[in-house]
Design a protein around this motif. Structure first.
Motif, PDB file in Angstrom:
ATOM      1  N   ASP A 325      45.807  44.608  30.915  1.00 29.99           N
ATOM      2  CA  ASP A 325      45.785  43.502  31.874  1.00 29.99           C
ATOM      3  C   ASP A 325      44.519  43.501  32.720  1.00 29.99           C
ATOM      4  N   ALA A 326      43.821  44.644  32.819  1.00 30.84           N
ATOM      5  CA  ALA A 326      42.567  44.678  33.573  1.00 30.84           C
ATOM      6  C   ALA A 326      41.541  43.741  32.956  1.00 30.84           C
ATOM      7  N   TRP A 327      41.560  43.624  31.626  1.00 34.59           N
ATOM      8  CA  TRP A 327      40.579  42.776  30.950  1.00 34.59           C
ATOM      9  C   TRP A 327      40.983  41.314  31.012  1.00 34.59           C
ATOM     10  N   ILE A 328      42.283  41.039  31.039  1.00 32.20           N
ATOM     11  CA  ILE A 328      42.732  39.662  31.273  1.00 32.20           C
ATOM     12  C   ILE A 328      42.313  39.236  32.681  1.00 32.20           C
ATOM     13  N   GLY A 329      42.449  40.158  33.640  1.00 28.81           N
ATOM     14  CA  GLY A 329      41.995  39.874  34.996  1.00 28.81           C
ATOM     15  C   GLY A 329      40.491  39.676  35.066  1.00 28.81           C
ATOM     16  N   LYS A 330      39.740  40.439  34.282  1.00 29.62           N
ATOM     17  CA  LYS A 330      38.286  40.281  34.259  1.00 29.62           C
ATOM     18  C   LYS A 330      37.908  38.889  33.756  1.00 29.62           C
ATOM     19  N   ALA A 331      38.633  38.383  32.763  1.00 26.44           N
ATOM     20  CA  ALA A 331      38.364  37.024  32.278  1.00 26.44           C
ATOM     21  C   ALA A 331      38.588  36.002  33.379  1.00 26.44           C
ATOM     22  N   THR A 332      39.674  36.157  34.126  1.00 18.90           N
ATOM     23  CA  THR A 332      39.949  35.231  35.227  1.00 18.90           C
ATOM     24  C   THR A 332      38.862  35.317  36.291  1.00 18.90           C
ATOM     25  N   GLU A 333      38.451  36.537  36.608  1.00 18.32           N
ATOM     26  CA  GLU A 333      37.382  36.728  37.600  1.00 18.32           C
ATOM     27  C   GLU A 333      36.139  35.947  37.209  1.00 18.32           C
ATOM     28  N   ARG A 334      35.726  36.044  35.935  1.00 20.97           N
ATOM     29  CA  ARG A 334      34.490  35.387  35.505  1.00 20.97           C
ATOM     30  C   ARG A 334      34.676  33.881  35.309  1.00 20.97           C
ATOM     31  N   ILE A 335      35.790  33.478  34.686  1.00 15.97           N
ATOM     32  CA  ILE A 335      35.991  32.065  34.369  1.00 15.97           C
ATOM     33  C   ILE A 335      36.153  31.224  35.623  1.00 15.97           C
ATOM     34  N   PHE A 336      36.873  31.749  36.620  1.00 13.97           N
ATOM     35  CA  PHE A 336      37.196  30.933  37.788  1.00 13.97           C
ATOM     36  C   PHE A 336      36.189  31.092  38.928  1.00 13.97           C
ATOM     37  N   LEU A 337      35.102  31.833  38.672  1.00 10.68           N
ATOM     38  CA  LEU A 337      34.038  31.907  39.668  1.00 10.68           C
ATOM     39  C   LEU A 337      33.419  30.533  39.903  1.00 10.68           C
ATOM     40  N   ALA A 338      33.161  29.791  38.841  1.00  9.97           N
ATOM     41  CA  ALA A 338      32.524  28.478  38.980  1.00  9.97           C
ATOM     42  C   ALA A 338      33.396  27.485  39.745  1.00  9.97           C
ATOM     43  N   PRO A 339      34.690  27.318  39.417  1.00  4.27           N
ATOM     44  CA  PRO A 339      35.511  26.398  40.203  1.00  4.27           C
ATOM     45  C   PRO A 339      35.602  26.776  41.677  1.00  4.27           C
ATOM     46  N   ILE A 340      35.694  28.072  41.974  1.00  8.86           N
ATOM     47  CA  ILE A 340      35.729  28.491  43.383  1.00  8.86           C
ATOM     48  C   ILE A 340      34.430  28.107  44.074  1.00  8.86           C
ATOM     49  N   LYS A 341      33.317  28.354  43.403  1.00  6.46           N
ATOM     50  CA  LYS A 341      32.005  28.053  43.975  1.00  6.46           C
ATOM     51  C   LYS A 341      31.809  26.548  44.149  1.00  6.46           C
ATOM     52  N   MET A 342      32.221  25.760  43.174  1.00  5.77           N
ATOM     53  CA  MET A 342      31.940  24.325  43.186  1.00  5.77           C
ATOM     54  C   MET A 342      32.873  23.544  44.103  1.00  5.77           C
ATOM     55  N   THR A 343      34.080  24.038  44.313  1.00  4.51           N
ATOM     56  CA  THR A 343      35.061  23.238  45.055  1.00  4.51           C
ATOM     57  C   THR A 343      35.492  23.853  46.376  1.00  4.51           C
ATOM     58  N   LEU A 344      35.273  25.151  46.581  1.00  5.47           N
ATOM     59  CA  LEU A 344      35.896  25.813  47.724  1.00  5.47           C
ATOM     60  C   LEU A 344      34.908  26.591  48.579  1.00  5.47           C
ATOM     61  N   VAL A 345      34.111  27.440  47.948  1.00  6.18           N
ATOM     62  CA  VAL A 345      33.213  28.328  48.692  1.00  6.18           C
ATOM     63  C   VAL A 345      31.811  28.193  48.080  1.00  6.18           C
ATOM     64  N   PRO A 346      31.065  27.178  48.485  1.00  7.69           N
ATOM     65  CA  PRO A 346      29.764  26.931  47.836  1.00  7.69           C
ATOM     66  C   PRO A 346      28.770  28.066  48.001  1.00  7.69           C
ATOM     67  N   GLU A 347      28.934  28.908  49.041  1.00 12.92           N
ATOM     68  CA  GLU A 347      27.981  29.993  49.259  1.00 12.92           C
ATOM     69  C   GLU A 347      28.249  31.212  48.379  1.00 12.92           C
ATOM     70  N   ILE A 348      29.342  31.200  47.645  1.00 11.69           N
ATOM     71  CA  ILE A 348      29.676  32.365  46.830  1.00 11.69           C
ATOM     72  C   ILE A 348      28.670  32.516  45.694  1.00 11.69           C
ATOM     73  N   MET A 349      28.238  33.754  45.471  1.00  6.35           N
ATOM     74  CA  MET A 349      27.286  34.052  44.403  1.00  6.35           C
ATOM     75  C   MET A 349      27.950  34.814  43.258  1.00  6.35           C
ATOM     76  N   ASP A 350      28.864  35.708  43.597  1.00  7.39           N
ATOM     77  CA  ASP A 350      29.509  36.517  42.561  1.00  7.39           C
ATOM     78  C   ASP A 350      30.808  37.080  43.126  1.00  7.39           C
ATOM     79  N   MET A 351      31.641  37.570  42.230  1.00  5.83           N
ATOM     80  CA  MET A 351      32.940  38.092  42.628  1.00  5.83           C
ATOM     81  C   MET A 351      33.314  39.226  41.683  1.00  5.83           C
ATOM     82  N   GLU A 352      34.009  40.225  42.205  1.00  3.79           N
ATOM     83  CA  GLU A 352      34.402  41.386  41.406  1.00  3.79           C
ATOM     84  C   GLU A 352      35.790  41.836  41.855  1.00  3.79           C
ATOM     85  N   MET A 353      36.652  42.139  40.886  1.00  2.00           N
ATOM     86  CA  MET A 353      37.964  42.708  41.174  1.00  2.00           C
ATOM     87  C   MET A 353      38.036  44.084  40.519  1.00  2.00           C
TER      88      MET A 353
END
Length: 640
Positions: A325-353
């Motif tokens: 499940d750590a790798w399923i979570g890694k996919a979510t971390e990477r895939i949903f970085l763009a929607p978070i950045k574009m719609t919610l937190v424009p200053e976000i550059m990267d995210m890590e779990m």
């Protein structure tokens, strides 16, 4: 890439050298999980495993997405960030001003692509309905019992379909299912989940709720069921986007209100009756590495089971990280970085779990900082966003440091950190699996602002502390309750200690923390993390995993302001955080406290004896050996 069926994915894994076939009989009760636990903790997640002899008509596929490479293969990409970039490009194209007819015409091909991703209901029966069980019987499936104190066998990768009875909107989620009898399971949907909301609507209407459970098919269905999508976004639209081909659905045979992927391996159809008495479900060895406690959940009654002629039963185990499940979570971390950045937190550059944070417990966010208080703005935005509302510890850094090199990240954040002013404590909704909360599903949160500070954010011009030089032997002699001190981070210019303590009285950690900070050499230590005396603090990843699980930041954090010698009126700052287990006697903690998850000795012995016949490779000892001494007796919960 669209997989035609689960066997297509299995063939792809095998060609890529990512699959091992196991022909020896392995018992789905405990043995498959023990073997998988050993393999999944191997370097890079080991291999996917196909158990071909399970004592049933069906093989078991497990750990199929248990590495970065296999996760990419499942989603048909070279890199997970490719998906994020594609989503970002789509957002930019859709939001770009359309000034003329040519701009609008240029959109048509992309709109056609959108249409090609939308799920489609087709007539007739699907391959998932090639075989219809005359007498639906879950015992004919190789449902795993993963851990010795589990309440029973659990379906662990169910893709669960429900609909809102008022709007007809479909939801596809993933909630574990404990098998109680051949035609009945529990349905473990948490109150925050969309299917639980559907359940409440059916309850108001006093109607049975149709439910369909899919196993197998294109692995993207499994991933999409876990994705943190808004309620009004169909998971099969995401699946269509990821596989670049629409998902074809067919109507269920006994619950025709619902549609399921035609190419699935199994479909378990049934209903939940909101008027029926709930069932006591659990405990279950969960992704936190602890047993989630038993509780009352709805009953799911099976009305039909259908499957492909060549069906493969997909499964997973969860437990002490790292697991699949750590790798399923890694996919979510990477895939949903763009929607978070574009719609919610424009200053976000990267995210890590980090794996040690088991998803919600610890999230690291990098932002482009332009003004004072921006980290707090990001904190509030992220804690208000979907499943990020369950986050416990949020660490915020800026462009001065990357977030994937943890050593450099910690050095940078601690240089910028004043423990008295840059750590923000709050409370709110928490994952119901978080056992550290005093009340289920509600507890403390913490944001650590490790960004560079503007003048407005500094206290008295900034906090300058001496470099700590500790004599750990003297400290342990003075405080015999301290069983271990890890001061290795100090040598790397990270002013943080890990200390294991054998608690003996109420408020012990708080008092110990205050006493430690009276020592002059402690002035330069900005943070002390306390764990239980059974924890090996020299094993930093394991100790951090235990610490994050056992901490309620608001309840268990203690700021101290020791005076600075030779600087009248000025104080230093440090914070101690209590990541030990909590009891009623010592901590006034009224809930049960779960045990960590380890395999039983008999299962370990059986797998040891069977290992050579599995043809998996060199012998791997059970990871449970490492944690046996850290258990609290043999029960799933700690007596209070």
């Amino acid at each position: 890439m669209a997989y035609k069926h689960l066997k297509h994915f299995i063939d792809t894994l095998e060609k890529a050298g990512e699959l091992v076939r196991i022909k020896t009989y392995v018992d789905p009760k405990l043995e498959i999980a023990e073997i998988t636990d050993r393999v999944s903790k191997s370097p890079n997640g080991g291999k996917a495993l196909l158990f071909e002899n399970t004592g049933t008509d069906f093989p078991v596929l497990i750990n199929s997405m248990g590495s970065y490479r296999r996760m990419c293969l499942a989603l048909g990409v070279q890199e997970l960030d490719d998906i994020s970039r594609e989503i970002e490009d789509l957002f930019k194209m859709l939001s770009k001003p359309k000034e003329g007819i040519l701009d609008k015409l240029a959109m048509l091909p992309k709109l056609g692509q959108f249409a090609s991703w939308m799920p489609k209901v087709v007539g007739g029966k699907g391959a998932c309905q090639e075989v219809v069980m005359a007498d639906p019987d879950l015992s004919r499936l190789p449902v795993l019992q993963c851990w010795p104190k589990d309440g029973g066998p659990f379906i662990t990768l169910p893709v669960i379909h429900t609909k809102d009875p008022n709007t007809g909107t479909r939801n596809v989620g993933m909630y574990r299912m404990q098998v109680f009898e051949k035609g009945m399971t529990g349905m473990h949907w948490h109150k925050h989940k969309v299917s639980a909301k559907h359940f409440q609507e059916y309850k108001k209407l006093k109607k049975r709720m149709p439910v369909a459970v899919v196993l197998g098919g294109d692995p993207v269905y499994t991933y999409s069921a876990t994705a943190p999508l808004p309620e009004n976004v169909d998971e099969y639209m995401l699946a269509g986007f990821l596989r670049k081909q629409k998902v074809e659905l067919v109507k269920c045979i006994s619950q025709p209100e619902l549609e399921v992927p035609a190419d699935a391996d199994f479909v378990i159809e049934g209903y939940v009756d909101p008027e029926e008495e709930l069932i006591w479900e659990g405990p279950f060895g969960d992704h936190t590495g602890y047993y989630s406690l038993a509780d009352w959940y709805p009953r799911f009654h099976v009305t039909a089971i259908t499957h492909r002629k060549d069906a493969v039963y997909p499964s997973t185990i969860v437990g002490i990280p790292p697991q699949e499940d750590a790798w399923i979570g890694k996919a979510t971390e990477r895939i949903f970085l763009a929607p978070i950045k574009m719609t919610l937190v424009p200053e976000i550059m990267d995210m890590e779990m980090p794996v040690e944070g088991v998803f919600h417990n610890l999230v690291i966010t990098q932002i482009k900082k332009d003004y004072a208080g921006q980290a707090q703005k990001v904190m509030n935005a992220m804690w208000g966003a979907g499943q990020m509302m369950f986050n416990k510890i949020l660490a915020v850094t800026d462009e001065g440091s990357g977030i994937h090199d943890y050593k450099k990240l910690a050095q940078y954040m601690f240089r910028n950190l004043n423990p008295a002013t840059d750590i923000y404590l709050s409370q709110g909704p928490m994952d119901v699996l978080d056992h550290s909360c005093s009340k289920m599903g509600f507890g403390g949160k913490m944001c650590i602002d490790g960004t560079h500070k503007y003048e407005e954010e500094l206290e008295n011009g900034g906090l300058i502390l001496p470099s700590p030089k500790l004599n750990t032997t003297e400290i342990r002699q003075r405080f015999p309750e301290i069983k271990g001190i890890n001061d290795s981070l100090l040598k790397d210019d990270i002013p943080c200690l890990l200390i294991s303590v054998e608690k003996a009285r109420p408020f012990h950690i708080k008092e110990l923390n205050e006493q430690l900070y009276t020592l002059p050499e402690m002035l330069g230590v900005k943070m002390v993390l306390y764990v239980e005396h059974t924890v090996d603090v020299s094993d930093l990843p394991s100790a951090l995993w235990r610490f994050c699980n056992n901490l309620d930041p608001r309840r268990d954090s203690f700021v101290v302001r020791p005076p600075l010698p030779g600087q009248p009126g000025k104080t230093g700052a440090g914070i101690g955080m209590d990541g030990t287990l909590k009891t009623r006697l010592l901590d006034n903690f009224e809930r049960d406290w779960p045990n960590i998850i380890v395999a039983d000795d008999e299962t370990i012995r059986k797998v040891d004896e069977k290992w050579a016949s599995l043809n998996i490779g060199p012998f791997i000892a059970s990871p449970s050996h490492k944690y046996k001494h850290q258990m609290y007796g043999e029960e799933a919960v700690v007596p209070q």
